[in-house]
Design a protein around this motif. Structure first.
Motif, PDB file in Angstrom:
ATOM      1  N   ASN A  33       0.822  -1.209   0.000  1.00  0.00           N
ATOM      2  CA  ASN A  33       0.000   0.000   0.000  1.00  0.00           C
ATOM      3  C   ASN A  33       0.855   1.259   0.000  1.00  0.00           C
ATOM      4  OD1 ASN A  33      -2.489  -1.288  -0.105  1.00  0.00           O
ATOM      5  ND2 ASN A  33      -2.680  -1.402   2.114  1.00  0.00           N
ATOM      6  N   VAL A  34       1.908   1.265   0.789  1.00  0.00           N
ATOM      7  CA  VAL A  34       2.802   2.431   0.823  1.00  0.00           C
ATOM      8  C   VAL A  34       3.396   2.673  -0.569  1.00  0.00           C
ATOM      9  CG1 VAL A  34       4.966   3.348   1.761  1.00  0.00           C
ATOM     10  CG2 VAL A  34       3.280   2.305   3.286  1.00  0.00           C
ATOM     11  N   GLY A  35       3.880   1.628  -1.203  1.00  0.00           N
ATOM     12  CA  GLY A  35       4.442   1.769  -2.542  1.00  0.00           C
ATOM     13  C   GLY A  35       3.426   2.277  -3.548  1.00  0.00           C
ATOM     14  N   ALA A  36       2.208   1.741  -3.499  1.00  0.00           N
ATOM     15  CA  ALA A  36       1.160   2.174  -4.433  1.00  0.00           C
ATOM     16  C   ALA A  36       0.771   3.625  -4.192  1.00  0.00           C
ATOM     17  CB  ALA A  36      -0.059   1.261  -4.296  1.00  0.00           C
ATOM     18  N   ILE A  37       0.740   4.047  -2.931  1.00  0.00           N
ATOM     19  CA  ILE A  37       0.418   5.446  -2.628  1.00  0.00           C
ATOM     20  C   ILE A  37       1.506   6.372  -3.168  1.00  0.00           C
ATOM     21  CG2 ILE A  37       0.127   7.132  -0.765  1.00  0.00           C
ATOM     22  CD1 ILE A  37      -1.203   4.778   0.847  1.00  0.00           C
ATOM     23  N   PHE A  38       2.759   6.000  -3.006  1.00  0.00           N
ATOM     24  CA  PHE A  38       3.851   6.811  -3.560  1.00  0.00           C
ATOM     25  C   PHE A  38       3.735   6.906  -5.079  1.00  0.00           C
ATOM     26  CE2 PHE A  38       5.891   6.993   0.481  1.00  0.00           C
ATOM     27  CZ  PHE A  38       6.836   7.995   0.391  1.00  0.00           C
ATOM     28  N   GLY A  48       4.728  16.174  -2.445  1.00  0.00           N
ATOM     29  CA  GLY A  48       5.536  15.459  -1.473  1.00  0.00           C
ATOM     30  C   GLY A  48       4.696  14.534  -0.623  1.00  0.00           C
ATOM     31  N   VAL A  49       5.388  13.713   0.153  1.00  0.00           N
ATOM     32  CA  VAL A  49       4.743  12.761   1.059  1.00  0.00           C
ATOM     33  C   VAL A  49       5.433  12.871   2.414  1.00  0.00           C
ATOM     34  CG1 VAL A  49       4.215  10.327   1.508  1.00  0.00           C
ATOM     35  CG2 VAL A  49       4.231  11.175  -0.857  1.00  0.00           C
ATOM     36  N   LEU A  50       4.614  12.930   3.467  1.00  0.00           N
ATOM     37  CA  LEU A  50       5.115  12.915   4.836  1.00  0.00           C
ATOM     38  C   LEU A  50       4.633  11.625   5.483  1.00  0.00           C
ATOM     39  CD1 LEU A  50       4.324  16.611   5.840  1.00  0.00           C
ATOM     40  CD2 LEU A  50       6.468  15.663   4.956  1.00  0.00           C
ATOM     41  N   ALA A 162      -8.018   4.433  -2.612  1.00  0.00           N
ATOM     42  CA  ALA A 162      -8.595   5.687  -2.143  1.00  0.00           C
ATOM     43  C   ALA A 162      -7.622   6.852  -2.332  1.00  0.00           C
ATOM     44  CB  ALA A 162      -9.002   5.568  -0.672  1.00  0.00           C
ATOM     45  N   SER A 163      -6.329   6.584  -2.145  1.00  0.00           N
ATOM     46  CA  SER A 163      -5.348   7.655  -2.330  1.00  0.00           C
ATOM     47  C   SER A 163      -5.352   8.155  -3.773  1.00  0.00           C
ATOM     48  CB  SER A 163      -3.945   7.203  -1.927  1.00  0.00           C
ATOM     49  OG  SER A 163      -3.378   6.315  -2.879  1.00  0.00           O
ATOM     50  N   ALA A 164      -5.436   7.246  -4.731  1.00  0.00           N
ATOM     51  CA  ALA A 164      -5.441   7.655  -6.138  1.00  0.00           C
ATOM     52  C   ALA A 164      -6.659   8.519  -6.457  1.00  0.00           C
ATOM     53  CB  ALA A 164      -5.386   6.429  -7.047  1.00  0.00           C
ATOM     54  N   VAL A 165      -7.827   8.117  -5.957  1.00  0.00           N
ATOM     55  CA  VAL A 165      -9.041   8.908  -6.180  1.00  0.00           C
ATOM     56  C   VAL A 165      -8.882  10.287  -5.536  1.00  0.00           C
ATOM     57  CG1 VAL A 165     -11.517   9.067  -5.667  1.00  0.00           C
ATOM     58  CG2 VAL A 165     -10.519   6.866  -6.375  1.00  0.00           C
ATOM     59  N   ALA A 166      -8.412  10.308  -4.286  1.00  0.00           N
ATOM     60  CA  ALA A 166      -8.257  11.579  -3.571  1.00  0.00           C
ATOM     61  C   ALA A 166      -7.238  12.489  -4.255  1.00  0.00           C
ATOM     62  CB  ALA A 166      -7.847  11.315  -2.119  1.00  0.00           C
ATOM     63  N   PHE A 167      -6.116  11.936  -4.654  1.00  0.00           N
ATOM     64  CA  PHE A 167      -5.081  12.755  -5.285  1.00  0.00           C
ATOM     65  C   PHE A 167      -5.585  13.352  -6.607  1.00  0.00           C
ATOM     66  CE2 PHE A 167      -1.603   9.886  -3.233  1.00  0.00           C
ATOM     67  CZ  PHE A 167      -1.934  10.371  -1.981  1.00  0.00           C
ATOM     68  N   TRP A 168      -6.356  12.578  -7.352  1.00  0.00           N
ATOM     69  CA  TRP A 168      -6.899  13.084  -8.624  1.00  0.00           C
ATOM     70  C   TRP A 168      -7.913  14.198  -8.351  1.00  0.00           C
ATOM     71  CZ3 TRP A 168      -6.248  13.724 -13.545  1.00  0.00           C
ATOM     72  CH2 TRP A 168      -7.336  14.121 -14.336  1.00  0.00           C
ATOM     73  N   GLN A 169      -8.857  13.943  -7.464  1.00  0.00           N
ATOM     74  CA  GLN A 169      -9.914  14.907  -7.204  1.00  0.00           C
ATOM     75  C   GLN A 169      -9.393  16.187  -6.560  1.00  0.00           C
ATOM     76  OE1 GLN A 169     -13.169  14.787  -8.121  1.00  0.00           O
ATOM     77  NE2 GLN A 169     -13.353  16.861  -7.317  1.00  0.00           N
ATOM     78  N   LEU A 170      -8.409  16.069  -5.691  1.00  0.00           N
ATOM     79  CA  LEU A 170      -7.934  17.230  -4.935  1.00  0.00           C
ATOM     80  C   LEU A 170      -6.665  17.850  -5.533  1.00  0.00           C
ATOM     81  CD1 LEU A 170      -8.533  15.755  -1.359  1.00  0.00           C
ATOM     82  CD2 LEU A 170     -10.010  17.324  -2.667  1.00  0.00           C
ATOM     83  N   ARG A 171      -6.359  17.479  -6.769  1.00  0.00           N
ATOM     84  CA  ARG A 171      -5.133  17.982  -7.408  1.00  0.00           C
ATOM     85  C   ARG A 171      -5.140  19.511  -7.447  1.00  0.00           C
ATOM     86  NH1 ARG A 171      -8.676  16.250 -10.953  1.00  0.00           N
ATOM     87  NH2 ARG A 171      -9.057  17.372 -12.880  1.00  0.00           N
ATOM     88  N   LYS A 172      -3.977  20.036  -7.729  1.00  0.00           N
ATOM     89  CA  LYS A 172      -3.791  21.488  -7.777  1.00  0.00           C
ATOM     90  C   LYS A 172      -4.697  22.089  -8.840  1.00  0.00           C
ATOM     91  CE  LYS A 172       0.769  20.149  -7.593  1.00  0.00           C
ATOM     92  NZ  LYS A 172       2.131  20.219  -8.020  1.00  0.00           N
ATOM     93  N   GLY A 173      -5.336  23.206  -8.471  1.00  0.00           N
ATOM     94  CA  GLY A 173      -6.293  23.843  -9.378  1.00  0.00           C
ATOM     95  C   GLY A 173      -5.710  24.676 -10.443  1.00  0.00           C
TER      96      GLY A 173
END
Length: 173
Positions: A33-38, A48-50, A162-173
């Motif tokens: 999961n960590v690898g897929a999120i990165f 970045g990722v914290l 869920a991370s992929a969906v969130a990152f796409w939806q909340l991407r920089k405007g």
């Protein structure tokens, strides 16, 4: 077989300098999961990722493999072990200008497509452990609690999906 020196990780402030969208991984223990999120973070243009101290090491061989090497491309670091998570860690994020987003399935969560989220200049998207999700103190301390709407009786997505969906939806405007 490979032997490598571990890089000296930057400070949280350096990873966040100039960033508009970052991911925060809380207690995610599965290296896959960590690898897929990165990989999703890099592919979907997060800055970045914290990683909290209770999270799996992003340099675990399985995490590196699943990430397709993106752990070496996207800036990341751990919250220092002396910085208590979530209290001091979230305060640090706020001092750097970030609004915090807890990805959590709660009755008071707002939908991930809420216009207020896209309007935020800087977001820290916080993802929690498999199964239990984020700890209550993290959710309570966040500016927003957000969920991805589910259909057909499905209650949730895997944290990596869920991370992929969130990152796409909340991407920089």
């Amino acid at each position: 077989l490979c032997a490598m020196g571990r890089p000296v990780l930057p400070r949280v402030e350096k990873v966040c300098a100039g960033a508009r969208r970052i991911a925060v991984l809380e207690g995610i223990v599965d290296a896959t999961n960590v690898g897929a999120i990165f990989r999703s973070a890099a592919a979907l243009d997060l800055d970045g990722v914290l990683v909290t101290p209770t999270c799996c090491d992003p340099l675990h061989r399985r995490a590196v493999r699943v990430s397709m090497g993106t752990v070496f491309q996207i800036p990341w670091t751990y919250f220092h072990k002396k910085v208590s998570w979530p209290e001091a860690g979230m305060e640090q994020l706020r001092s750097l200008g970030f609004k915090t987003v807890a990805m959590a399935l709660r009755n008071d969560s707002i939908s991930i497509d809420a216009p207020a989220l896209q309007a935020e200049e800087k977001l820290a998207i916080i993802l929690g452990a498999e199964g239990d999700g984020l700890v209550d103190a993290t959710i309570t301390g966040c500016d927003y609690t957000v969920k991805i709407p589910m259909y057909h009786g499905v209650d949730s997505l895997n944290v990596a999906a869920a991370s992929a969906v969130a990152f796409w939806q909340l991407r920089k405007g």
